[in-house]
Design a protein around this motif. Structure first.
Motif, PDB file in Angstrom:
ATOM      1  N   THR A  84       0.802  -1.223   0.000  1.00  0.00           N
ATOM      2  CA  THR A  84       0.000   0.000   0.000  1.00  0.00           C
ATOM      3  C   THR A  84       0.834   1.272   0.000  1.00  0.00           C
ATOM      4  O   THR A  84       0.341   2.334  -0.391  1.00  0.00           O
ATOM      5  CB  THR A  84      -0.966   0.030   1.195  1.00  0.00           C
ATOM      6  N   THR A  85       2.102   1.180   0.435  1.00  0.00           N
ATOM      7  CA  THR A  85       2.938   2.387   0.429  1.00  0.00           C
ATOM      8  C   THR A  85       3.857   2.459  -0.787  1.00  0.00           C
ATOM      9  O   THR A  85       4.553   3.465  -0.972  1.00  0.00           O
ATOM     10  CB  THR A  85       3.800   2.474   1.703  1.00  0.00           C
ATOM     11  N   ALA A  86       3.898   1.412  -1.608  1.00  0.00           N
ATOM     12  CA  ALA A  86       4.695   1.475  -2.837  1.00  0.00           C
ATOM     13  C   ALA A  86       4.155   2.607  -3.719  1.00  0.00           C
ATOM     14  O   ALA A  86       2.968   2.928  -3.684  1.00  0.00           O
ATOM     15  CB  ALA A  86       4.615   0.143  -3.572  1.00  0.00           C
ATOM     16  N   ARG A  87       5.053   3.187  -4.519  1.00  0.00           N
ATOM     17  CA  ARG A  87       4.656   4.364  -5.304  1.00  0.00           C
ATOM     18  C   ARG A  87       4.870   4.108  -6.792  1.00  0.00           C
ATOM     19  O   ARG A  87       5.844   3.487  -7.202  1.00  0.00           O
ATOM     20  CB  ARG A  87       5.461   5.583  -4.869  1.00  0.00           C
ATOM     21  N   GLN A  88       3.950   4.602  -7.585  1.00  0.00           N
ATOM     22  CA  GLN A  88       4.094   4.514  -9.027  1.00  0.00           C
ATOM     23  C   GLN A  88       5.117   5.555  -9.495  1.00  0.00           C
ATOM     24  O   GLN A  88       5.097   6.704  -9.039  1.00  0.00           O
ATOM     25  CB  GLN A  88       2.745   4.774  -9.716  1.00  0.00           C
ATOM     26  N   PRO A  89       6.053   5.175 -10.373  1.00  0.00           N
ATOM     27  CA  PRO A  89       7.008   6.154 -10.896  1.00  0.00           C
ATOM     28  C   PRO A  89       6.287   7.309 -11.587  1.00  0.00           C
ATOM     29  O   PRO A  89       5.156   7.171 -12.057  1.00  0.00           O
ATOM     30  CB  PRO A  89       7.834   5.342 -11.899  1.00  0.00           C
ATOM     31  N   VAL A  90       6.951   8.436 -11.640  1.00  0.00           N
ATOM     32  CA  VAL A  90       6.478   9.666 -12.292  1.00  0.00           C
ATOM     33  C   VAL A  90       5.336  10.297 -11.503  1.00  0.00           C
ATOM     34  O   VAL A  90       5.435  11.415 -11.016  1.00  0.00           O
ATOM     35  CB  VAL A  90       6.053   9.438 -13.760  1.00  0.00           C
ATOM     36  N   THR A  91       4.225   9.583 -11.337  1.00  0.00           N
ATOM     37  CA  THR A  91       3.067  10.174 -10.671  1.00  0.00           C
ATOM     38  C   THR A  91       3.209  10.180  -9.158  1.00  0.00           C
ATOM     39  O   THR A  91       2.617  11.029  -8.490  1.00  0.00           O
ATOM     40  CB  THR A  91       1.791   9.416 -11.026  1.00  0.00           C
ATOM     41  N   GLY A  92       3.957   9.214  -8.607  1.00  0.00           N
ATOM     42  CA  GLY A  92       4.078   9.103  -7.161  1.00  0.00           C
ATOM     43  C   GLY A  92       2.829   8.572  -6.478  1.00  0.00           C
ATOM     44  O   GLY A  92       2.752   8.562  -5.243  1.00  0.00           O
ATOM     45  N   LEU A  93       1.859   8.117  -7.241  1.00  0.00           N
ATOM     46  CA  LEU A  93       0.615   7.632  -6.662  1.00  0.00           C
ATOM     47  C   LEU A  93       0.848   6.362  -5.850  1.00  0.00           C
ATOM     48  O   LEU A  93       1.633   5.500  -6.228  1.00  0.00           O
ATOM     49  CB  LEU A  93      -0.404   7.357  -7.763  1.00  0.00           C
ATOM     50  N   ARG A  94       0.145   6.244  -4.746  1.00  0.00           N
ATOM     51  CA  ARG A  94       0.186   5.044  -3.917  1.00  0.00           C
ATOM     52  C   ARG A  94      -1.205   4.413  -3.920  1.00  0.00           C
ATOM     53  O   ARG A  94      -2.205   5.079  -4.141  1.00  0.00           O
ATOM     54  CB  ARG A  94       0.618   5.383  -2.489  1.00  0.00           C
ATOM     55  N   GLY A  95      -1.238   3.117  -3.658  1.00  0.00           N
ATOM     56  CA  GLY A  95      -2.517   2.429  -3.661  1.00  0.00           C
ATOM     57  C   GLY A  95      -3.111   2.254  -5.045  1.00  0.00           C
ATOM     58  O   GLY A  95      -4.316   2.031  -5.191  1.00  0.00           O
ATOM     59  N   THR A  96      -2.262   2.337  -6.060  1.00  0.00           N
ATOM     60  CA  THR A  96      -2.700   2.208  -7.454  1.00  0.00           C
ATOM     61  C   THR A  96      -1.902   1.111  -8.128  1.00  0.00           C
ATOM     62  O   THR A  96      -0.668   1.120  -8.097  1.00  0.00           O
ATOM     63  CB  THR A  96      -2.489   3.530  -8.213  1.00  0.00           C
ATOM     64  N   TYR A  97      -2.586   0.179  -8.761  1.00  0.00           N
ATOM     65  CA  TYR A  97      -1.932  -0.937  -9.437  1.00  0.00           C
ATOM     66  C   TYR A  97      -1.757  -0.625 -10.914  1.00  0.00           C
ATOM     67  O   TYR A  97      -2.665  -0.080 -11.548  1.00  0.00           O
ATOM     68  CB  TYR A  97      -2.772  -2.203  -9.269  1.00  0.00           C
ATOM     69  N   SER A  98      -0.595  -0.969 -11.458  1.00  0.00           N
ATOM     70  CA  SER A  98      -0.371  -0.832 -12.894  1.00  0.00           C
ATOM     71  C   SER A  98       0.277  -2.098 -13.421  1.00  0.00           C
ATOM     72  O   SER A  98       1.034  -2.754 -12.704  1.00  0.00           O
ATOM     73  CB  SER A  98       0.512   0.377 -13.207  1.00  0.00           C
ATOM     74  N   PRO A  99       0.018  -2.475 -14.680  1.00  0.00           N
ATOM     75  CA  PRO A  99       0.617  -3.696 -15.222  1.00  0.00           C
ATOM     76  C   PRO A  99       2.139  -3.650 -15.281  1.00  0.00           C
ATOM     77  O   PRO A  99       2.785  -4.693 -15.241  1.00  0.00           O
ATOM     78  CB  PRO A  99       0.016  -3.778 -16.631  1.00  0.00           C
ATOM     79  N   ALA A 100       2.722  -2.463 -15.378  1.00  0.00           N
ATOM     80  CA  ALA A 100       4.178  -2.352 -15.521  1.00  0.00           C
ATOM     81  C   ALA A 100       4.923  -2.419 -14.197  1.00  0.00           C
ATOM     82  O   ALA A 100       6.081  -2.855 -14.156  1.00  0.00           O
ATOM     83  CB  ALA A 100       4.530  -1.058 -16.240  1.00  0.00           C
ATOM     84  N   TYR A 101       4.288  -1.981 -13.105  1.00  0.00           N
ATOM     85  CA  TYR A 101       4.994  -1.873 -11.827  1.00  0.00           C
ATOM     86  C   TYR A 101       4.263  -2.546 -10.678  1.00  0.00           C
ATOM     87  O   TYR A 101       4.710  -2.434  -9.530  1.00  0.00           O
ATOM     88  CB  TYR A 101       5.211  -0.395 -11.472  1.00  0.00           C
ATOM     89  N   GLY A 102       3.163  -3.244 -10.932  1.00  0.00           N
ATOM     90  CA  GLY A 102       2.373  -3.752  -9.832  1.00  0.00           C
ATOM     91  C   GLY A 102       1.875  -2.588  -8.992  1.00  0.00           C
ATOM     92  O   GLY A 102       1.409  -1.572  -9.532  1.00  0.00           O
ATOM     93  N   TRP A 103       2.023  -2.698  -7.681  1.00  0.00           N
ATOM     94  CA  TRP A 103       1.614  -1.596  -6.806  1.00  0.00           C
ATOM     95  C   TRP A 103       2.640  -0.466  -6.784  1.00  0.00           C
ATOM     96  O   TRP A 103       2.400   0.584  -6.192  1.00  0.00           O
ATOM     97  CB  TRP A 103       1.353  -2.112  -5.391  1.00  0.00           C
TER      98      TRP A 103
END
Length: 369
Positions: free
Chosen positions: A323-342
């Motif tokens: 839940t605290t992992a962050r998406q690159p560029v956007t910095g969003l947390r709690g968001t799943y993406s196919p490229a980075y998982g959480w």
């Protein structure tokens, strides 16, 4: 399952860089670790800022891999007893202490596990080499691979032994080729799947490399229920070209630094290797620069150790990781993406998440009894 079925190291890119040219009581790493400036992976997972809260003291990470150089001066202070499950013959294992040299006493190209171990918990601020993500955690060396491969049965035995001997986290920087998920999906292989379930039921977190064949799904055993699958990023926080996409049915997937595998040594992950085996082309003897999802996985295992050292249960540790992992560029947390998982794991955010218990409460809950 036939004994001929085998798993290999997930880091098939090992050596590419060489070919291509607080309370926890630890000062911040810096001049005391001469290669710290090249450890961009520590910065990407924001490990050092977490050390004011926890350095992993009391947590045990089993490195289920090719074994570890038990004499390496940057690891010796953090080692606990290990075991060997490969090359044991008809009697079965364990038949050794987890040293990277198997029962034959030879190094058969098994530097990999030592590199993984250093990323997890190399001793910090000791005047040599590197610092681990969890520099006061303990490393449990469990050798299940020889010359880069091993059987499902030996790997499963290593998982179960690690759990029964006190591992909080199991790091598996290994995996089958793309498509081997069919073995477990069809029931042709179940030993590792069952061992991962055994670990989870006893409060041990299992963290596994996604694989290096650039397909859309985590390879097995990262694919198996309960395992956290780890994809690789480069120093610019882009998905490494070789990395599997971290996709699996239970969505337990994140990303972490694993290197570029194409350019300079410094674009990959520097860590410990058996003494004297470092690549001269990268200017080291006891350290080396590797790339692969194998290198990403111990970054996550190290963050998990930081969290277990706070007295968290397995469920709370894994919740904090995801839940605290962050998406690159956007910095969003709690968001799943196919490229980075959480997202890319974030040690500083994870250790700050509620769920820690007092030190004297550690291992007191039912999950670790």
């Amino acid at each position: 399952m036939h004994r001929s079925s085998r798993l290999t190291m997930a880091a098939s890119l090992v050596g590419v860089a060489a070919l291509l040219g607080t309370s926890a009581g630890l000062a911040q790493a810096g001049p005391g670790d001469p290669l710290r400036a090249e450890q961009w992976g520590l910065d990407q997972v924001r490990a050092e800022r977490a050390w004011a809260t926890t350095t992993g003291r009391g947590a045990v990470v089993a490195v289920v891999d090719t074994g570890v150089d038990l004499t390496h001066p940057d690891l010796q202070g953090n080692l606990v007893a290990g075991a060997t499950f490969t090359g044991c013959g008809a009697a079965g294992g364990p038949c050794g202490n987890g040293d990277f040299r198997g029962p034959d006493g030879q190094n058969n190209g098994d530097e990999h596990g030592t590199h993984v171990a250093g990323t997890v918990a190399a001793v910090a601020n000791n005047g040599i080499g590197v610092a681990g993500v969890a520099p006061n955690a303990r490393i449990m060396p469990v050798k299940v691979l020889e010359d880069g491969s091993g059987t499902f049965e030996d790997i499963a035995a290593g998982i179960r032994w690690s759990v029964d001997h006190g591992a909080d986290v199991i790091n598996m920087s290994l995996g089958g080729l793309a498509g081997t998920q069919v073995l477990t999906l069809t029931g042709l292989e179940s030993s590792v799947t069952e061992a991962i379930a055994y670990a989870g039921a006893r409060g041990t977190s299992v963290i596994v490399a996604a694989g290096n064949s650039a397909t859309a799904f985590c390879n097995t055993p990262a694919w198996e229920p309960g395992a956290i699958c780890v994809a690789s990023t480069d120093r610019n926080e882009l998905k490494s070209w070789f990395s599997e996409l971290p996709n699996k049915p239970d969505l337990k997937a994140v990303a972490a630094p694993g290197g570029a595998g194409l350019t300079s040594c410094e674009d990959d992950i520097v860590s410990t290797v058996p003494v004297g085996t470092g690549a001269a082309s990268c200017g080291q003897t006891d350290y080396d620069y590797y790339a692969g999802t194998s290198m990403a996985t111990p970054h996550v295992a190290g963050v998990a150790a930081l969290l277990f050292a706070q007295g968290r249960t397995r469920a709370a540790v894994e919740d904090a990781l995801l839940t605290t992992a962050r998406q690159p560029v956007t910095g969003l947390r709690g968001t799943y993406s196919p490229a980075y998982g959480w997202g890319i794991v974030d040690a500083t955010a994870a250790v700050a998440q509620p769920g820690a218990t007092p030190p004297n409460g550690r291992k007191g809950g039912p999950e670790k009894r």
